[in-house]
Scaffold this active site. Sequence first.
Site, short mmCIF file in Angstrom:
data_model
loop_
_atom_site.label_atom_id
_atom_site.label_comp_id
_atom_site.label_asym_id
_atom_site.label_seq_id
_atom_site.Cartn_x
_atom_site.Cartn_y
_atom_site.Cartn_z
N CYS A 103 -2.73 0.28 7.27
CA CYS A 103 -1.94 1.50 7.15
C CYS A 103 -2.19 2.45 8.32
O CYS A 103 -1.25 3.07 8.83
CB CYS A 103 -2.22 2.18 5.82
SG CYS A 103 -1.66 1.18 4.44
N GLU A 131 0.95 3.99 1.64
CA GLU A 131 1.40 4.51 2.94
C GLU A 131 2.58 3.71 3.48
O GLU A 131 3.54 4.27 4.00
CB GLU A 131 0.27 4.46 3.97
CG GLU A 131 -0.96 5.26 3.62
CD GLU A 131 -2.02 4.46 2.86
OE1 GLU A 131 -1.65 3.68 1.94
OE2 GLU A 131 -3.20 4.61 3.18
N HIS A 149 0.85 -1.20 0.00
CA HIS A 149 0.00 0.00 0.00
C HIS A 149 0.89 1.24 0.00
O HIS A 149 2.00 1.23 0.56
CB HIS A 149 -0.90 0.03 1.25
CG HIS A 149 -2.09 -0.88 1.16
ND1 HIS A 149 -3.15 -0.81 2.03
CD2 HIS A 149 -2.38 -1.87 0.27
CE1 HIS A 149 -4.06 -1.72 1.68
NE2 HIS A 149 -3.61 -2.39 0.64
ZN LIG Z 1 -3.60 0.53 3.42
#
Ligand SMILES: [Zn+2]
Length: 154
Positions: free
Chosen positions: A89, A58, A56
């Site tokens: 995240c 982040e 992801h």
């Molecule tokens: Zn995430």
Amino acid sequence: MKKLSDDERYMREAIRQAKKAEKIGDVPIGCVIVYDGKIIARGYNRRNKDKTTLAHAELVAIKKASKILGDWRLEECTMYITLEPCQMCAGAIVQARIPKVICGCMNPKAGCAGSILDLFHVDKFNHKVDFEYGIMEDECREMMQSFFRKLRKK
Ligand SMILES: [Zn+2]
């Protein structure tokens, strides 16, 4: 032309990152981390490309920022993300002790900064995250919507 605020400038860079994700066929989510007035780390979603849920935007940016600062603690950083973070995240943001997160649009179906859960303000955790959303919100939302529109057409 209207001069962009700092928040808008950083968000614009996060959007630029999100577009890189779209180019490789991933959901367009982008992120930058700012320290001392400078962008020190960027990230975009690479979940499909890298075939791991750990890619992801982040998490990619947190990893880079920690490397640059030589510390897992990102206590003086601000994160800009195009979309409200997921539970993983949001958890990493709390763990990294990031004090402030600024977000483009909310994610009512999966967000964990207020939509489904609010991991940034859990009383019993000792770290709280100051969270703001709505910076360049229309652009961020439109980017997601058009991605899924195109996906449905395929
Ligand atoms: Zn995430």
